[in-house]
Design a protein around this motif. Structure first.
Motif, PDB file in Angstrom:
ATOM      1  N   VAL A  39       0.701  98.258   2.968  1.00 22.36           N
ATOM      2  CA  VAL A  39       0.394  97.943   1.565  1.00 22.36           C
ATOM      3  C   VAL A  39       0.691  99.142   0.674  1.00 22.36           C
ATOM      4  CG1 VAL A  39      -1.496  97.396  -0.034  1.00 22.36           C
ATOM      5  CG2 VAL A  39      -1.282  96.152   2.121  1.00 22.36           C
ATOM      6  N   ALA A  40       0.287 100.325   1.092  1.00 19.34           N
ATOM      7  CA  ALA A  40       0.550 101.533   0.299  1.00 19.34           C
ATOM      8  C   ALA A  40       2.049 101.814   0.210  1.00 19.34           C
ATOM      9  CB  ALA A  40      -0.177 102.723   0.910  1.00 19.34           C
ATOM     10  N   GLY A  41       2.766 101.586   1.302  1.00 23.54           N
ATOM     11  CA  GLY A  41       4.211 101.795   1.294  1.00 23.54           C
ATOM     12  C   GLY A  41       4.927 100.836   0.356  1.00 23.54           C
ATOM     13  N   VAL A  42       4.527  99.582   0.366  1.00 19.68           N
ATOM     14  CA  VAL A  42       5.129  98.606  -0.544  1.00 19.68           C
ATOM     15  C   VAL A  42       4.813  98.968  -1.986  1.00 19.68           C
ATOM     16  CG1 VAL A  42       5.016  96.191  -1.296  1.00 19.68           C
ATOM     17  CG2 VAL A  42       5.216  96.724   1.121  1.00 19.68           C
ATOM     18  N   PHE A  43       3.582  99.343  -2.267  1.00 17.17           N
ATOM     19  CA  PHE A  43       3.203  99.741  -3.619  1.00 17.17           C
ATOM     20  C   PHE A  43       3.989 100.972  -4.077  1.00 17.17           C
ATOM     21  CE2 PHE A  43       0.272 101.843  -6.652  1.00 17.17           C
ATOM     22  CZ  PHE A  43       0.244 100.840  -7.608  1.00 17.17           C
ATOM     23  N   TRP A  44       4.151 101.944  -3.183  1.00 17.81           N
ATOM     24  CA  TRP A  44       4.903 103.149  -3.512  1.00 17.81           C
ATOM     25  C   TRP A  44       6.367 102.812  -3.774  1.00 17.81           C
ATOM     26  CZ3 TRP A  44       3.222 107.893  -4.592  1.00 17.81           C
ATOM     27  CH2 TRP A  44       4.144 108.923  -4.620  1.00 17.81           C
ATOM     28  N   TRP A  45       6.930 101.899  -2.982  1.00 22.03           N
ATOM     29  CA  TRP A  45       8.314 101.478  -3.154  1.00 22.03           C
ATOM     30  C   TRP A  45       8.507 100.790  -4.510  1.00 22.03           C
ATOM     31  CZ3 TRP A  45      10.445  96.347  -2.863  1.00 22.03           C
ATOM     32  CH2 TRP A  45      11.836  96.319  -2.885  1.00 22.03           C
ATOM     33  N   ILE A  46       7.548  99.933  -4.895  1.00 22.44           N
ATOM     34  CA  ILE A  46       7.614  99.262  -6.197  1.00 22.44           C
ATOM     35  C   ILE A  46       7.522 100.282  -7.332  1.00 22.44           C
ATOM     36  CG2 ILE A  46       6.365  97.692  -7.731  1.00 22.44           C
ATOM     37  CD1 ILE A  46       5.715  96.010  -5.228  1.00 22.44           C
ATOM     38  N   LEU A  47       6.621 101.250  -7.198  1.00 23.35           N
ATOM     39  CA  LEU A  47       6.533 102.307  -8.223  1.00 23.35           C
ATOM     40  C   LEU A  47       7.828 103.119  -8.294  1.00 23.35           C
ATOM     41  CD1 LEU A  47       2.914 103.712  -7.823  1.00 23.35           C
ATOM     42  CD2 LEU A  47       3.852 102.457  -9.747  1.00 23.35           C
ATOM     43  N   ASP A  48       8.437 103.354  -7.144  1.00 28.54           N
ATOM     44  CA  ASP A  48       9.677 104.110  -7.101  1.00 28.54           C
ATOM     45  C   ASP A  48      10.814 103.349  -7.796  1.00 28.54           C
ATOM     46  OD1 ASP A  48      11.124 106.393  -6.358  1.00 28.54           O
ATOM     47  OD2 ASP A  48      11.909 105.389  -4.571  1.00 28.54           O
ATOM     48  N   LEU A  49      10.784 102.042  -7.730  1.00 27.62           N
ATOM     49  CA  LEU A  49      11.815 101.244  -8.404  1.00 27.62           C
ATOM     50  C   LEU A  49      11.722 101.350  -9.920  1.00 27.62           C
ATOM     51  CD1 LEU A  49      11.889  97.899  -6.381  1.00 27.62           C
ATOM     52  CD2 LEU A  49      13.633  99.671  -6.431  1.00 27.62           C
ATOM     53  N   PHE A  50      10.497 101.386 -10.437  1.00 31.41           N
ATOM     54  CA  PHE A  50      10.299 101.393 -11.872  1.00 31.41           C
ATOM     55  C   PHE A  50      10.357 102.787 -12.496  1.00 31.41           C
ATOM     56  CE2 PHE A  50       8.151  97.315 -10.865  1.00 31.41           C
ATOM     57  CZ  PHE A  50       9.030  96.505 -11.572  1.00 31.41           C
ATOM     58  N   PHE A  51       9.990 103.799 -11.754  1.00 37.21           N
ATOM     59  CA  PHE A  51       9.952 105.147 -12.320  1.00 37.21           C
ATOM     60  C   PHE A  51      10.930 105.972 -11.565  1.00 37.21           C
ATOM     61  CE2 PHE A  51       5.646 103.450 -12.995  1.00 37.21           C
ATOM     62  CZ  PHE A  51       5.646 103.425 -14.363  1.00 37.21           C
TER      63      PHE A  51
END
Length: 51
Positions: A39-51
């Motif tokens: 879950v943390a990895g997916v969230f981090w990946w999503i944040l990485d896409l936007f920022f």
């Protein structure tokens, strides 16, 4: 690559926290650490896409 490192560090940290808290390593703590890491990895990946 940073997502994998982040997820692995969350997995290790959460697992260490559970082992210290319960004084033993169980399958439940291993699976819960894995779920939290994913879950943390997916969230981090999503944040990485936007920022």
């Amino acid at each position: 690559m940073s997502t994998i490192v982040f997820a692995f560090s969350i997995f290790c940290g959460w697992l260490i926290f559970d082992v210290v808290k319960h004084r033993k390593l169980t399958l439940e703590s291993l699976v819960s650490s894995l779920v939290i890491a994913v879950v943390a990895g997916v969230f981090w990946w999503i944040l990485d896409l936007f920022f």
